[in-house]
Design a protein around this motif. Structure first.
Motif, PDB file in Angstrom:
ATOM      1  N   GLU A   1       8.093   0.525  10.633  1.00  0.00           N
ATOM      2  CA  GLU A   1       8.744   1.852  11.082  1.00  0.00           C
ATOM      3  C   GLU A   1      10.415   1.666  10.520  1.00  0.00           C
ATOM      4  O   GLU A   1      10.831   2.806  10.237  1.00  0.00           O
ATOM      5  CB  GLU A   1       8.786   1.732  12.713  1.00  0.00           C
ATOM      6  N   VAL A   2      10.923   0.616  10.682  1.00  0.00           N
ATOM      7  CA  VAL A   2      12.404   0.736  10.202  1.00  0.00           C
ATOM      8  C   VAL A   2      12.415   0.863   8.513  1.00  0.00           C
ATOM      9  O   VAL A   2      13.486   1.578   8.195  1.00  0.00           O
ATOM     10  CB  VAL A   2      13.165  -0.547  10.603  1.00  0.00           C
ATOM     11  N   VAL A   3      11.624   0.145   8.029  1.00  0.00           N
ATOM     12  CA  VAL A   3      11.690   0.548   6.629  1.00  0.00           C
ATOM     13  C   VAL A   3      11.423   1.834   5.957  1.00  0.00           C
ATOM     14  O   VAL A   3      11.790   2.255   5.222  1.00  0.00           O
ATOM     15  CB  VAL A   3      10.957  -0.487   5.891  1.00  0.00           C
ATOM     16  N   ALA A   4      10.473   2.378   6.807  1.00  0.00           N
ATOM     17  CA  ALA A   4      10.130   3.695   6.545  1.00  0.00           C
ATOM     18  C   ALA A   4      11.315   4.754   6.819  1.00  0.00           C
ATOM     19  O   ALA A   4      11.651   5.683   5.798  1.00  0.00           O
ATOM     20  CB  ALA A   4       8.810   4.354   7.499  1.00  0.00           C
ATOM     21  N   GLU A   5      12.141   4.590   7.983  1.00  0.00           N
ATOM     22  CA  GLU A   5      13.318   5.244   7.745  1.00  0.00           C
ATOM     23  C   GLU A   5      14.048   5.080   7.052  1.00  0.00           C
ATOM     24  O   GLU A   5      14.964   6.053   6.532  1.00  0.00           O
ATOM     25  CB  GLU A   5      13.842   5.064   9.445  1.00  0.00           C
ATOM     26  N   ALA A   6      14.532   3.623   6.686  1.00  0.00           N
ATOM     27  CA  ALA A   6      15.364   3.279   5.707  1.00  0.00           C
ATOM     28  C   ALA A   6      15.077   4.149   4.119  1.00  0.00           C
ATOM     29  O   ALA A   6      16.066   4.229   3.495  1.00  0.00           O
ATOM     30  CB  ALA A   6      15.474   1.826   5.486  1.00  0.00           C
ATOM     31  N   ALA A   7      13.692   3.970   3.920  1.00  0.00           N
ATOM     32  CA  ALA A   7      13.487   4.502   2.527  1.00  0.00           C
ATOM     33  C   ALA A   7      13.804   6.032   2.435  1.00  0.00           C
ATOM     34  O   ALA A   7      14.493   6.459   1.596  1.00  0.00           O
ATOM     35  CB  ALA A   7      11.877   4.140   2.496  1.00  0.00           C
TER      36      ALA A   7
ATOM     37  N   ARG B   1       0.980  -1.178  -0.096  1.00  0.00           N
ATOM     38  CA  ARG B   1      -0.059  -0.109   0.002  1.00  0.00           C
ATOM     39  C   ARG B   1       0.789   1.167   0.309  1.00  0.00           C
ATOM     40  O   ARG B   1       0.247   2.308  -0.471  1.00  0.00           O
ATOM     41  CB  ARG B   1      -0.851   0.026   1.291  1.00  0.00           C
ATOM     42  N   GLU B   2       2.080   1.224   0.654  1.00  0.00           N
ATOM     43  CA  GLU B   2       2.852   2.310   0.665  1.00  0.00           C
ATOM     44  C   GLU B   2       4.081   2.396  -0.352  1.00  0.00           C
ATOM     45  O   GLU B   2       4.720   3.369  -0.562  1.00  0.00           O
ATOM     46  CB  GLU B   2       3.418   2.466   2.190  1.00  0.00           C
TER      47      GLU B   2
END
Length: 312
Positions: free
Chosen positions: A117-123, A29-30
Motif C-alpha cells: 500500500e505504501v509503495v503504491a502511494e509512493a509510486a 507482478r506490478e
C-alpha cells in the motif's frame, strides 16, 4: 498484472540477497523491480535508470540506508524514499528525516499489505513535481540567499508553540531580520486558530511536549492546510517518535535542544522555500500525504478544527 503500474520502477536495497529476492517477488507482478545489495550499487543503478521509489534497508555495511537516502535526496529528488528498519537507530532515523527527507518508515519484518500500500502511494506520488526551493522566476534550485526569495517571505508568518524563552528569542531575531511575523501561542487551540484562519502562515514550529497531542495536531494541520510546513523541536530525540512524526505527520525537520541559531535559521529558511513551492504547486501535496489519526485526542482536536473551519 496491471499495465499501468508497470510504468513505475522501484529499487530495493538490502545487503542480504534473500531480502532483496523477497521484495522482488512481492513487487514484480506490478512494477519494474531493480535490486541492489549495497548503497554504492544502488547509486550506480540510479545513475543509469529512472527510479520512482527507493526502498532501502538501514543497517548495511559501507553505506547506511540513511546515508543512501541523503545522497538520493540531493541527486535524485524526484525519487521517493522509504526506509526499512528492524533496529531503531535513533540518529539514523533523525538523519533520514532531516537530510534524507524520507517518505515513510517501515519496520522489518514488514507486513505485505502495508508495504504494498505504501509503495503504491509512493509510486503514484513520484510523478508529481518534487521541487522544494523557490526563486522569483519559478525556477527550482538548491540553497542560496536571493532577493526574490527574501522578498517573497516578507509578510509571511510562523505559528510558534514553544515554551522555552531562549528558543522563542532565537526565532524572533531571525523573523525580525526577514520581516516575517510570529504568532506565538500558548496552547494547541490557539495554534490551530492561528494556522487555519491566517492565510499568511507558512511554517509551524511546535515543541514536542505531549507526544500524541502534538502528533495529532501536526497531522490535522497538514490535512487542513497541506501547504503548511512543520518543524518539530524536542529536548531529546526519540526514534519511535521520529517514525510517527514522518508516517503520521510528514514533518519537515526534527531538531533537538540545544539548537544552534545557524541550524534553526537554515531549517526555517528551507521550510519557507518548501511552503512557497507547495503554495503554488498544489498537485505536489500528495507527495506529503498523511493518514487521518485515530483515538480520543484526535477526535477532540478534530472537533476544534471543525469549529474553526466551519466558522471560517
Amino acid at each position: 498484472m496491471s499495465k499501468a503500474s508497470k510504468q513505475f520502477t522501484i529499487l530495493c536495497v538490502d545487503d542480504e540477497p534473500r531480502i532483496t529476492s523477497a521484495l522482488k517477488a512481492l513487487f514484480r507482478r506490478e512494477y519494474n523491480v531493480l535490486i541492489a545489495n549495497s548503497g554504492q550499487e544502488a547509486l550506480e543503478i540510479l545513475a543509469d535508470n529512472h527510479v520512482n521509489v527507493l526502498v532501502s534497508d538501514q543497517r548495511m555495511p559501507g553505506m547506511l540506508g540513511s546515508e543512501l537516502l541523503t545522497e538520493v535526496s540531493r541527486a535524485y529528488p524526484q525519487t521517493i524514499r522509504i526506509l526499512l528498519t528492524g533496529f531503531m537507530d535513533r540518529q539514523a532515523i533523525v538523519d533520514s528525516i532531516n537530510e534524507g527527507e524520507v517518505y515513510r518508515f517501515i519496520n522489518k519484518p514488514w507486513d505485505n499489505f502495508e508495504i504494498k500500500e505504501v509503495v503504491a502511494e509512493a509510486a503514484t506520488a513520484s510523478e508529481l513535481p518534487a521541487g522544494t526551493v523557490f526563486l522569483g522566476d519559478g525556477t527550482v534550485v538548491e540553497g542560496g540567499e536571493d532577493d526574490a526569495f527574501i522578498s517573497a517571505t516578507r509578510g509571511k508568518a510562523i505559528v510558534l508553540i514553544e515554551q522555552n524563552q531562549d528558543v522563542r528569542n532565537q526565532i524572533r531575531r531571525f523573523c525580525t531580520q526577514r520581516e516575517i511575523m510570529v504568532y506565538s501561542t500558548q496552547n494547541v487551540e490557539q495554534a490551530i486558530t492561528a494556522a487555519t484562519t491566517r492565510d499568511n502562515v507558512g511554517v509551524v514550529i511546535v515543541e514536542l511536549t505531549d507526544q500524541q497531542e502534538t502528533l495529532h495536531t501536526i497531522n490535522l494541520l497538514k490535512q487542513a492546510r497541506p501547504e503548511l510546513v512543520t518543524i518539530t523541536l524536542t529536548h531529546e530525540y526519540d526514534a519511535n517518535t521520529a517514525v510517527d512524526l514522518i508516517n503520521q505527520g510528514q514533518v519537515f525537520k526534527y531538531l533537538a535542544s540545544p539548537i544552534c541559531s545557524e541550524e534553526l535559521y537554515a531549517a526555517i529558511d528551507k521550510a519557507f522555500r518548501r511552503h512557497l513551492y507547495l503554495k503554488d504547486n498544489s498537485a505536489s501535496w500528495r507527495r506529503y500525504k498523511v493518514d487521518k489519526p485515530q483515538g480520543v485526542i484526535a477526535a477532540g482536536l478534530q472537533s476544534i478544527f471543525g469549529r474553526l473551519l466551519g466558522a471560517g
